[in-house]
Design a protein around this motif. Structure first.
Motif: not given
Length: 237
Positions: A1-22
């Motif tokens: 499995m390919a490692s996620p890019s830093f851009r993908e990690i940023s989008l997940n943490g800040l918006w798409k998969n935010n630990p508090a809102l999602v």
């Protein structure tokens, strides 16, 4: 499995998969300590530091920890780091430590931290694990501070009160009175106020996501309609 890019990690943490809102993780400290900006910011910084350090440590030892003891080992790492943060707060921000109380030791059992250790740090290299901890901690912290600021504003009419508890005497004058003569709104600083503000933030995020999807669909050209012959129960259409 390919490692996620830093851009993908940023989008997940800040918006798409935010630990508090999602993911809706860590709700106990999120709602319990967010009655003021300084409380929320103090816990957000403590949680982010533990998250970054624990992700990095878990990634470094992931190849030598037996699967049978993986989770206990992760908990021990997180508990050790939480103890270090607790001692530092006792030494430098003792009054804030007393206000936050049990929520500082409870960082050990925060689902955000343990979840990222098991789901991400244990499967990726230390650099990506540390960055994931930073972004997830930032995403969680921004929501925590935003809830604290809104509850403080609508509950007391001021912002950044008692910031000297975290930043020392130089922050004693940081308080901003937004509504002079404000009588106060008790519901905002009581526990139900935290649920109401969090619910409004989640609703706002969902509305923004919906608007973005609708805008993306509007920008796409209509797909060309192609005629085709389909045989259904012997009828040509």
């Amino acid at each position: 499995m390919a490692s996620p890019s830093f851009r993908e990690i940023s989008l997940n943490g800040l918006w798409k998969n935010n630990p508090a809102l999602v993911q809706l993780l860590g709700l106990c400290p999120l709602l319990g300590t967010s009655n003021s900006t300084v409380n929320a910011l103090g816990l957000a910084l403590a949680s982010a530091i533990v998250l970054i350090c624990s992700n990095t440590a878990v990634s470094l030892v992931r190849g030598v920890v037996n699967t049978a003891v993986r989770l206990p080992a992760f908990v021990m790492i997180i508990a050790a780091l939480t103890t270090c943060i607790e001692l530092l707060m006792q030494a430098y921000t003792y009054e804030l430590y007393q206000i936050l109380g049990i929520f500082i030791p409870l960082i050990t059992t925060n689902c955000v931290i343990l979840g990222r250790a098991d789901a991400f740090a244990a499967k990726n290299d230390p650099l990506r694990a540390a960055y994931d901890g930073l972004v997830m901690g930032l995403g969680f912290g921004v929501v925590l501070v935003l809830i604290g600021a809104l509850r403080e504003l609508f509950g007391t009419g001021v912002l950044f009160a008692n910031m000297q508890l975290l930043f020392g005497p130089m922050a004693a004058g940081w308080q901003v009175t937004v509504f002079p003569g404000y009588p106060g709104f008790l519901l905002a600083i009581l526990p139900p106020g935290a649920f109401i503000v969090l619910g409004l933030l989640i609703a706002g995020k969902n509305r923004i996501d919906q608007a973005l999807v609708e805008r993306a669909r509007a920008k796409q050209p209509d797909a060309p309609v192609q005629s085709r012959r389909v045989r259904v129960t012997g009828v040509i259409e």
